[in-house]
Design an enzyme around this catalytic site. Structure first.
Site, PDB file in Angstrom:
ATOM      1  N   LYS A 185      27.132 -38.180 -39.412  1.00  0.00           N
ATOM      2  CA  LYS A 185      26.942 -37.965 -37.982  1.00  0.00           C
ATOM      3  C   LYS A 185      25.613 -37.232 -37.687  1.00  0.00           C
ATOM      4  O   LYS A 185      24.910 -36.840 -38.593  1.00  0.00           O
ATOM      5  CB  LYS A 185      28.147 -37.190 -37.428  1.00  0.00           C
ATOM      6  CG  LYS A 185      29.502 -37.885 -37.694  1.00  0.00           C
ATOM      7  CD  LYS A 185      29.571 -39.274 -37.093  1.00  0.00           C
ATOM      8  CE  LYS A 185      30.914 -39.942 -36.970  1.00  0.00           C
ATOM      9  NZ  LYS A 185      31.838 -40.036 -38.064  1.00  0.00           N
TER      10      LYS A 185
HETATM   11  C1  PLP Z   1      33.480 -40.487 -37.957  1.00  0.00           C
HETATM   12  C2  PLP Z   1      34.462 -40.795 -36.908  1.00  0.00           C
HETATM   13  C3  PLP Z   1      35.690 -40.141 -36.825  1.00  0.00           C
HETATM   14  C4  PLP Z   1      36.202 -39.241 -37.909  1.00  0.00           C
HETATM   15  O1  PLP Z   1      35.418 -38.152 -38.166  1.00  0.00           O
HETATM   16  P1  PLP Z   1      35.744 -37.239 -39.436  1.00  0.00           P
HETATM   17  O2  PLP Z   1      35.055 -35.949 -39.100  1.00  0.00           O
HETATM   18  O3  PLP Z   1      35.141 -37.929 -40.619  1.00  0.00           O
HETATM   19  O4  PLP Z   1      37.201 -37.084 -39.563  1.00  0.00           O
HETATM   20  C5  PLP Z   1      36.505 -40.400 -35.741  1.00  0.00           C
HETATM   21  N1  PLP Z   1      36.144 -41.258 -34.781  1.00  0.00           N
HETATM   22  C6  PLP Z   1      34.976 -41.930 -34.828  1.00  0.00           C
HETATM   23  C7  PLP Z   1      34.623 -42.863 -33.719  1.00  0.00           C
HETATM   24  C8  PLP Z   1      34.093 -41.745 -35.913  1.00  0.00           C
HETATM   25  O5  PLP Z   1      32.975 -42.449 -35.988  1.00  0.00           O
END
Ligand code: PLP
Length: 384
Positions: A185
């Protein structure tokens, strides 16, 4: 040969020093001073009353569903064009996911299809800001408002940190917002997330559920002299080590997102002629949003060109990638909920034709130029 990753966390000495300092302090568990500082900063940055760090966005979404008391026989509306965590959070509580198709501009939950999906059992809508492009929050909030107090809006803002809709930060518009700080992210701490809300009752309940169903947070603030079990809950507090990394990242939010904007502008400008010639489709940005360019995607017109273009880029050391496989067409959703291919046509088409290009602050301009050159080469066109 070049090796250009899709994404690369933007880490420097600040994060390294922050981790060392926590380790030296010997206070490593969660809900400590560093975590509190990161939460306060988040609340200020995103103009939201309550921020709670969690161990992931998956867990923040689970916490959201628990806080809203989502349970058996409830329905939760969401896009199918998302990560599995969006759906699992609802399913874990015993609720049924209702998948709705996306709209063609920003590839988000289509508000015009929302009302038809609402039933007497609908308890929440989880909207996902795909790639950092904001959902049409005005429409979504006003549809939900008509069914208040029973229908809540949760923003899965995993992609959207620092992005805006009509001047407001995403993640702080719905009843609850969830961020992710996974390595992939815009801001990272390894694995981590956040639960945001402006509602004091929801935030209080989440604070308890995050701490194993106890009022330990009250105890840490000196409001009670011992803590005890008062609710159901789990353990979703983020370690101080990771909170320290996140705090350093939050301080760089502007720098990171500005670099991404620059790179996206360059892609948009350089690839524009291929959009005009009809070789590909570039992302659109409607005037009411400000994206953080979590994702820079292009779309082609069919699955086989998409696969060939991906192969061409891979051969040249460029790690471009496709993205979400529609959840409704997955084995689990088909067998458990009776969905089938063809149910959500735009979701399916986008999933087959979208390509994410490398975008991260340290992507050098000659590397980006190389990506652009290889895309032109694939279409047999000359860059002007
Ligand atoms: C990455 C992601 C998640 C999950 O995030 P984590 O921190 O890895 O649990 C949830 N929703 C979306 C749309 C994502 O891209």
């Amino acid at each position: 040969m070049r090796n250009i990753p899709l994404n690369k966390p933007f880490i420097d000495d600040k994060e390294i020093a922050a981790v060392l300092s926590v380790l030296k302090s010997r206070s490593l568990s969660g809900n400590g001073v560093i975590g509190k500082e990161a939460e306060d900063l988040m609340s200020r940055l995103f103009d939201v009353k309550y921020s709670l760090l969690t161990t992931s966005c998956t867990h923040a979404l689970e916490l959201a569903m628990m806080t809203l008391n989502i349970g058996f026989s409830d329905e939760v509306i969401m896009p199918s064009f998302t990560f599995v965590s969006t759906a699992n959070a609802a399913i874990k509580q015993g609720a049924k996911p209702i998948f709705v198709d996306i709209e063609p501009v920003h590839l988000n939950l289509d508000p015009d299809k929302l009302e038809a999906a609402i039933s007497a059992k609908t308890k929440a809508i989880i909207c996902v800001h795909y790639g950092g492009f904001g959902c049409q929050m005005d429409k979504i909030m006003s549809i939900a408002k008509k069914k208040k107090p029973q229908l809540y809006v949760v923003e899965d803002a995993a992609h959207a940190i620092g992005a805006k809709y009509k001047g407001r930060y995403l993640g702080g518009i719905g009843d609850i917002g969830c961020f992710s700080f996974h390595d992939t992210k815009n801001l990272v701490c390894g694995e981590g997330g956040a639960f945001l809300s402006n509602d004091s009752k929801l935030a209080k309940k989440a604070e308890i559920m995050r701490e194993k169903g106890t009022n330990r947070a009250d105890f840490l603030r000196g409001e009670v002299d011992k803590y005890t079990w008062i609710e159901t809950g789990s353990s979703y507090v983020l370690s101080e080590i990771l909170a320290a990394v996140l705090l350093a990242q939050l301080q760089k939010l502007d720098t990171i997102n500005k670099e991404r904007v620059k790179l996206a502008d360059r892609y948009l400008q350089a690839l524009e002629p291929l959009g005009v010639s009809g070789d590909l489709i570039l992302p659109k940005i409607s005037p009411e949003i400000e994206t953080n360019w979590h994702i820079f995607y292009i779309r082609v017109f069919d699955e086989s060109s998409r696969d060939q273009l991906l192969k061409h880029l891979k051969r040249n050391g460029i790690n471009a990638a496709f993205h979400f496989l529609p959840l409704h067409a997955s084995p689990y959703a088909k067998s458990r909920y009776g969905y089938s291919e063809g149910d959500l046509p735009l979701t399916e088409e986008v999933s087959k034709t979208l390509i994410r290009l490398p975008i991260y602050p340290e992507l050098a301009s000659d590397e980006q130029q190389f990506v652009i050159k290889k895309i032109y080469e694939f279409f047999g066109r000359k860059e002007s």
